[in-house]
Write a protein that holds these residues in place. Sequence first.
Motif, PDB file in Angstrom:
ATOM      1  N   ALA A  73      -4.526   9.041 -14.402  1.00 21.74           N
ATOM      2  CA  ALA A  73      -4.960   8.572 -13.079  1.00 21.74           C
ATOM      3  C   ALA A  73      -5.730   7.256 -13.199  1.00 21.74           C
ATOM      4  O   ALA A  73      -5.517   6.331 -12.410  1.00 21.74           O
ATOM      5  N   LEU A  74      -6.612   7.163 -14.190  1.00 15.65           N
ATOM      6  CA  LEU A  74      -7.349   5.912 -14.409  1.00 15.65           C
ATOM      7  C   LEU A  74      -6.405   4.774 -14.761  1.00 15.65           C
ATOM      8  O   LEU A  74      -6.566   3.651 -14.268  1.00 15.65           O
ATOM      9  N   ALA A  75      -5.416   5.058 -15.594  1.00 13.88           N
ATOM     10  CA  ALA A  75      -4.439   4.026 -15.957  1.00 13.88           C
ATOM     11  C   ALA A  75      -3.701   3.525 -14.721  1.00 13.88           C
ATOM     12  O   ALA A  75      -3.446   2.324 -14.586  1.00 13.88           O
ATOM     13  N   GLU A  76      -3.383   4.407 -13.806  1.00 13.62           N
ATOM     14  CA  GLU A  76      -2.712   4.005 -12.569  1.00 13.62           C
ATOM     15  C   GLU A  76      -3.638   3.165 -11.694  1.00 13.62           C
ATOM     16  O   GLU A  76      -3.212   2.172 -11.106  1.00 13.62           O
ATOM     17  N   LEU A  77      -4.914   3.539 -11.599  1.00 16.86           N
ATOM     18  CA  LEU A  77      -5.878   2.736 -10.828  1.00 16.86           C
ATOM     19  C   LEU A  77      -5.977   1.322 -11.388  1.00 16.86           C
ATOM     20  O   LEU A  77      -6.015   0.347 -10.633  1.00 16.86           O
ATOM     21  N   VAL A  78      -6.023   1.212 -12.702  1.00 13.69           N
ATOM     22  CA  VAL A  78      -6.122  -0.095 -13.351  1.00 13.69           C
ATOM     23  C   VAL A  78      -4.826  -0.885 -13.147  1.00 13.69           C
ATOM     24  O   VAL A  78      -4.856  -2.064 -12.770  1.00 13.69           O
ATOM     25  N   LYS A  79      -3.695  -0.229 -13.363  1.00 12.47           N
ATOM     26  CA  LYS A  79      -2.397  -0.892 -13.218  1.00 12.47           C
ATOM     27  C   LYS A  79      -2.197  -1.441 -11.813  1.00 12.47           C
ATOM     28  O   LYS A  79      -1.646  -2.521 -11.623  1.00 12.47           O
ATOM     29  N   SER A  80      -2.681  -0.722 -10.806  1.00 10.29           N
ATOM     30  CA  SER A  80      -2.500  -1.133  -9.416  1.00 10.29           C
ATOM     31  C   SER A  80      -3.525  -2.173  -8.965  1.00 10.29           C
ATOM     32  O   SER A  80      -3.431  -2.692  -7.854  1.00 10.29           O
ATOM     33  N   GLY A  81      -4.526  -2.460  -9.806  1.00 11.65           N
ATOM     34  CA  GLY A  81      -5.542  -3.444  -9.440  1.00 11.65           C
ATOM     35  C   GLY A  81      -6.700  -2.870  -8.647  1.00 11.65           C
ATOM     36  O   GLY A  81      -7.559  -3.607  -8.166  1.00 11.65           O
ATOM     37  N   ASP A  82      -6.758  -1.558  -8.516  1.00 11.76           N
ATOM     38  CA  ASP A  82      -7.833  -0.917  -7.763  1.00 11.76           C
ATOM     39  C   ASP A  82      -9.096  -0.722  -8.589  1.00 11.76           C
ATOM     40  O   ASP A  82     -10.159  -0.457  -8.031  1.00 11.76           O
ATOM     41  N   ALA A  83      -8.983  -0.827  -9.906  1.00 13.96           N
ATOM     42  CA  ALA A  83     -10.140  -0.569 -10.758  1.00 13.96           C
ATOM     43  C   ALA A  83     -10.010  -1.321 -12.074  1.00 13.96           C
ATOM     44  O   ALA A  83      -8.926  -1.779 -12.443  1.00 13.96           O
ATOM     45  N   ARG A  84     -11.148  -1.405 -12.752  1.00 12.41           N
ATOM     46  CA  ARG A  84     -11.204  -1.898 -14.123  1.00 12.41           C
ATOM     47  C   ARG A  84     -11.974  -0.864 -14.932  1.00 12.41           C
ATOM     48  O   ARG A  84     -12.838  -0.164 -14.407  1.00 12.41           O
ATOM     49  N   VAL A  85     -11.656  -0.783 -16.209  1.00  6.76           N
ATOM     50  CA  VAL A  85     -12.377   0.094 -17.121  1.00  6.76           C
ATOM     51  C   VAL A  85     -12.993  -0.793 -18.183  1.00  6.76           C
ATOM     52  O   VAL A  85     -12.319  -1.656 -18.751  1.00  6.76           O
ATOM     53  N   GLN A  86     -14.288  -0.579 -18.441  1.00  8.01           N
ATOM     54  CA  GLN A  86     -14.999  -1.415 -19.410  1.00  8.01           C
ATOM     55  C   GLN A  86     -15.781  -0.548 -20.389  1.00  8.01           C
ATOM     56  O   GLN A  86     -16.290   0.502 -20.029  1.00  8.01           O
ATOM     57  N   ARG A  87     -15.871  -1.048 -21.611  1.00  2.99           N
ATOM     58  CA  ARG A  87     -16.793  -0.491 -22.609  1.00  2.99           C
ATOM     59  C   ARG A  87     -17.780  -1.610 -22.867  1.00  2.99           C
ATOM     60  O   ARG A  87     -17.402  -2.680 -23.341  1.00  2.99           O
ATOM     61  N   GLY A  88     -19.019  -1.400 -22.471  1.00  2.00           N
ATOM     62  CA  GLY A  88     -19.984  -2.489 -22.474  1.00  2.00           C
ATOM     63  C   GLY A  88     -19.554  -3.470 -21.397  1.00  2.00           C
ATOM     64  O   GLY A  88     -19.292  -3.081 -20.279  1.00  2.00           O
ATOM     65  N   GLU A  89     -19.444  -4.725 -21.755  1.00  2.00           N
ATOM     66  CA  GLU A  89     -18.964  -5.732 -20.796  1.00  2.00           C
ATOM     67  C   GLU A  89     -17.500  -6.101 -21.035  1.00  2.00           C
ATOM     68  O   GLU A  89     -16.944  -6.912 -20.312  1.00  2.00           O
ATOM     69  N   GLU A  90     -16.908  -5.510 -22.060  1.00  2.00           N
ATOM     70  CA  GLU A  90     -15.527  -5.831 -22.432  1.00  2.00           C
ATOM     71  C   GLU A  90     -14.535  -4.904 -21.728  1.00  2.00           C
ATOM     72  O   GLU A  90     -14.817  -3.717 -21.559  1.00  2.00           O
TER      73      GLU A  90
END
Length: 123
Positions: A73-90
């Motif tokens: 689900a997170l991968a789909e959110l990122v792929k669609s441009g609805d979200a970003r996932v970060q570790r620290g600031e990266e």
Amino acid sequence: MPAALPLPGDLLPLDPELTERLDGIGWTMRTGPLLDTLIDHLVDDLGEPTKTLTFLDRLAAAAGQDVDDVRLALAELVKSGDARVQRGEEPADAQRLEAHRRFRLVMDWEHFHENRIQVSRGD
């Protein structure tokens, strides 16, 4: 009857464009319900946070889903441009997140609301 029916591409020669479209539909059908459950948690339980510091385990438990399903689900959110996932600031790869490692989920709710169809039921 077999446990799963064969895919059209397994039986028919399909051009690459049609194969890509069918793969996209299959991905949406697989991730759609998972995404809906995760979004319900983010909206109903957390109030549409812009940034959430969390773990896959925590999201999975709160959404009542399997860790691998939340990862999809997170991968789909990122792929669609609805979200970003970060570790620290990266930026981090949503598909490679570890269950116990903390990450930041950064939602773009404006993008989400502009690009997703929302159906509400009158309870």
